[in-house]
Scaffold this motif. Structure first.
Motif, short mmCIF file in Angstrom:
data_model
loop_
_atom_site.label_atom_id
_atom_site.label_comp_id
_atom_site.label_asym_id
_atom_site.label_seq_id
_atom_site.Cartn_x
_atom_site.Cartn_y
_atom_site.Cartn_z
N ARG A 72 43.89 32.79 53.13
CA ARG A 72 43.30 33.68 52.12
C ARG A 72 42.03 33.04 51.56
N GLN A 132 43.27 38.86 43.50
CA GLN A 132 43.21 38.25 44.82
C GLN A 132 42.39 36.96 44.80
N SER A 157 43.87 47.02 43.27
CA SER A 157 44.49 45.81 43.84
C SER A 157 43.75 44.54 43.44
N GLY A 178 48.31 47.64 46.08
CA GLY A 178 48.95 47.80 47.37
C GLY A 178 49.28 49.22 47.76
N TRP A 190 50.51 43.92 55.10
CA TRP A 190 50.12 43.18 53.89
C TRP A 190 49.38 41.91 54.26
N ASN A 194 45.58 41.94 52.98
CA ASN A 194 45.38 40.98 51.89
C ASN A 194 44.41 39.89 52.32
N THR A 199 43.50 44.48 49.54
CA THR A 199 44.70 44.91 48.82
C THR A 199 45.45 43.68 48.37
N GLN A 200 46.45 43.88 47.51
CA GLN A 200 47.28 42.75 47.10
C GLN A 200 48.68 43.24 46.74
N TYR A 201 49.57 42.28 46.64
CA TYR A 201 50.96 42.52 46.27
C TYR A 201 51.09 42.20 44.78
#
Length: 663
Positions: A72, A132, A157, A178, A190, A194, A199-201
């Protein structure tokens, strides 16, 4: 620069010096190397758009290295130098009181005393992110500091899309996390999106800025464990000296030992990460640390013989504990698991036979082999649990996707088409709490003063005791459990981070407590209050294996309730709202929504709380009653009698004998 000046700056005017990664912190696991070469270029390109072109040559190399090292791009260079924690609300630069409260809540989520992986902006659950990357954080804080009460910040996100004109009645922030096209909502999706930075959780209360540390889950776990013992023990029998065996001492799971102590049992909680176990021990959330299995067995037998109430963290694998306790003839009254099995391949579950360090290497470098090890470990864990269950252990799934992932691993966990063991919502929280409208109502004292928390505790206690006097028999146990909880809350030292509290209350309780809080703010007795709840509530979440697992009309696989909830709250007065794909049971397995509401002592706040809190609870009771849940039918009928303006469609019940003759 001062703290306020730094916030108002947003992205710095000059490129900050590159930071070295701090030593000794609990780092997020390295993510899967899933992107193609072209996608890696796109990920770097996406990250660079936050910064002026003059910095791109320097940052491109740095971000590519982060992507290679961590999977990431976190932008460590841009993490601010000031300490991050929930400051008093007046310390934040803001034109809007609501926006200042939201900044406070963001800081609480990222406080190193609260967050699981603060360097990576992850609050709990291994991947529950507030943002993120650090550029998103900087921009969001600047937007919040400069916005007025006629603007709304829309967040995609973690990315602050911008401030848009709105009205004073609108939410100040709208968060989505997400929200994928359904066919792109598998675990690897994901990982890919991500990593691309799109996007993100958000987990549940992480991405909605409403996490209050492990206290939030302590209460729910306490209620669950108390009622599980009520199901298991004979009338009048005490839980002292009885064993509750579980796993996980990370973000939310770290609350289990404290809850076990309050529930009055022996809690044995296995944790493979020594840093996570020691953190909970240092915080006073677990009584004892043990790293040797022989020592653990002897200590538990001693505690059983002496009818002790004690919590023990075992640094090791829970599968070993299940197997050894069976061999040692240690009777486990209650069993569960709260490892992060919603992300089984990326650090949520550590398999038997591998050390913590070995697992972290394998999940990155040999992901398929790691998956095989996880599934083999789950099969072995279930085999051990089954042996204990034959002796009389009451095992329940704690909503972490344990049963789901064990079934996918081919474990002996099925009884026909159903799981052998219930979800805790099916057996306990659903029929006993959610169907009646009881759920995790919480508040934060924005002044940061412990005095204010003491005052709010007394207010809430007085409200609950008054309601209890005329409460129907169906909810008297719930009322008493929460009265007992709030009476002992301060003594149990539940505060980590912000001055916050949680209790389970229905719509009547939430409304009356909130009204009393707002009046106390107006009278100058306390500072502003932030109201919220866990998404894990009556109305907030559609999750077929957890929150809606006691819905049996087929609608447990729909998400209308959560979507209706967040939309309904948004125009009824919430200060901010959030909607997420993913949560405690996994990406693609749940949709959940949350809110925050600021009480500033005004008449406007009084009107908002009455309108919004009423809907926030009764939306879910109405859906549960339509699913033919008896307790919910009782609750919604009672509410319609008290509120003539509420009209809910009720189900006509059908005789089973009529159906049995049809096919």
């Amino acid at each position: 620069m001062t703290f306020k000046e730094t916030i108002l700056q947003g992205i710095p005017e000059k490129l900050p010096t590159k930071k070295s990664y701090p030593e000794g912190v609990n780092r997020a696991p390295k993510r899967k190397d899933i992107l193609s070469q072209e996608e890696k270029k796109l990920a770097v390109k996406n990250a660079l758009r936050y910064f002026p072109k003059a910095w791109h040559e320097t940052l491109a190399v740095e971000f590519a290295q982060e992507l290679s090292d961590y999977g990431r791009i976190y932008m460590y260079r841009f993490k601010p130098d000031y300490s991050i924690y929930a400051r008093p609300i007046d310390d934040y630069p803001a034109k809007s009181r609501h926006a200042a409260a939201i900044m406070l809540m963001i800081h609480n989520n990222l406080d190193p005393e609260v967050a699981q992986h603060p360097e990576e902006l992850i609050t709990y659950g291994g991947n529950g992110a507030v943002f993120q990357n650090w550029a998103q954080y900087l921009l969001t804080m600047k937007y919040l500091a400069t916005m007025t009460d006629e603007q709304t910040l829309h967040m995609y996100s973690g990315h602050p899309m911008g401030l848009f004109p709105s009205s004073k009645a609108a939410p100040r922030v709208v968060v989505s996390n997400g929200m994928m096209i359904p066919n792109y909502s598998k675990p690897d999706d994901w990982e890919r999106f991500n990593a691309l930075g799109v996007t993100q959780y958000g987990q549940m209360t992480a991405g909605s800025f409403m996490y209050i540390g492990p206290q939030g889950i302590v209460h729910g776990t306490t209620i669950t464990v108390m009622n599980a013992f009520r199901k298991k023990l004979k009338s009048g029998e005490s839980s002292s000296g009885k064993v509750f065996l579980t796993a996980g001492l990370g973000g939310m799971s770290g609350a289990q030992p404290k809850a076990g102590n309050i529930a009055g049992c022996i809690t044995v909680c296995a944790e493979i990460n020594p840093k996570a176990a020691k953190k909970r021990y240092d915080q006073g959330w677990v009584d004892e640390l043990v790293a040797d299995m022989d020592v653990l067995v002897a200590r538990v037998k001693q505690a059983q013989n002496n009818n002790e109430v004690v919590s023990v963290a075992f640094i090791g694998n829970v599968v070993d504990v299940w197997e050894r306790f069976y061999e040692a003839d240690i009777f486990v009254h209650l069993g569960s698991d709260q490892t992060s099995l919603h992300i089984p391949w990326t650090g949520g579950y550590y398999p038997l036979g591998l050390s913590y360090e070995e697992s972290n290497v394998m999940m990155r470098e040999q992901p398929e082999l790691f998956k095989e090890n996880v599934q083999a470990s789950l099969r072995r864990q279930v085999d051990a649990i089954n042996k204990h269950a034959e002796r009389g252990t009451y095992f329940f799934d704690y909503g972490n996707a344990f049963l789901l992932e064990a079934s996918r691993a081919g474990a002996n966990i099925m009884d026909g088409e159903d799981f052998k063991y219930p979800s805790y919502v099916q057996d306990i929280l659903g029929p006993m709490c959610f169907d009646y409208g009881f759920g995790p109502f919480r508040w934060v004292c924005a002044s940061g003063k412990s005095h204010d928390l003491d005052v709010t505790d007394r207010i809430a206690l007085n409200v609950l005791k008054t309601i209890q006097k005329t409460a129907p028999d169906e909810i008297k146990q719930q009322m008493q459990d929460n009265i007992t909880w709030i009476e002992n809350a301060k003594a149990n030292k539940l505060v980590v981070g912000s001055q916050a509290r949680i209790l389970y209350a229905d719509a009547e309780g939430r409304l009356k407590i909130a009204e009393a809080f707002n009046k106390a703010v107006a009278d100058g007795k306390i500072g502003p209050i932030v109201l919220g709840r866990d998404h894990h509530d009556v109305s907030g979440t559609d999750s077929p294996y957890r929150e809606t697992s006691n819905i049996y009309d087929g609608s447990q696989f729909t998400a209308d309730m959560a979507i209706q909830n967040v939309i309904g709250d948004s125009f009824r007065g919430a200060s901010w709202v959030s909607i997420h794909n993913g949560g405690g049971v996994g990406w693609g397995e749940v949709i959940n929504g949350g809110f925050g509401l600021v009480l500033d002592g005004s008449e406007d706040a009084d009107a908002r709380l009455k309108n919004m809190l009423f809907y926030d609870v009764n939306n879910g009771i109405a859906r549960r009653s339509w699913a033919r849940n008896d307790e919910a039918i009782f609750a919604i009928k009672r509410e319609m009698e008290r509120t003539p303006n509420l009209k809910v469609t009720l189900p006509n019940l059908v005789e089973e004998t009529l159906l049995n003759a049809l096919f």
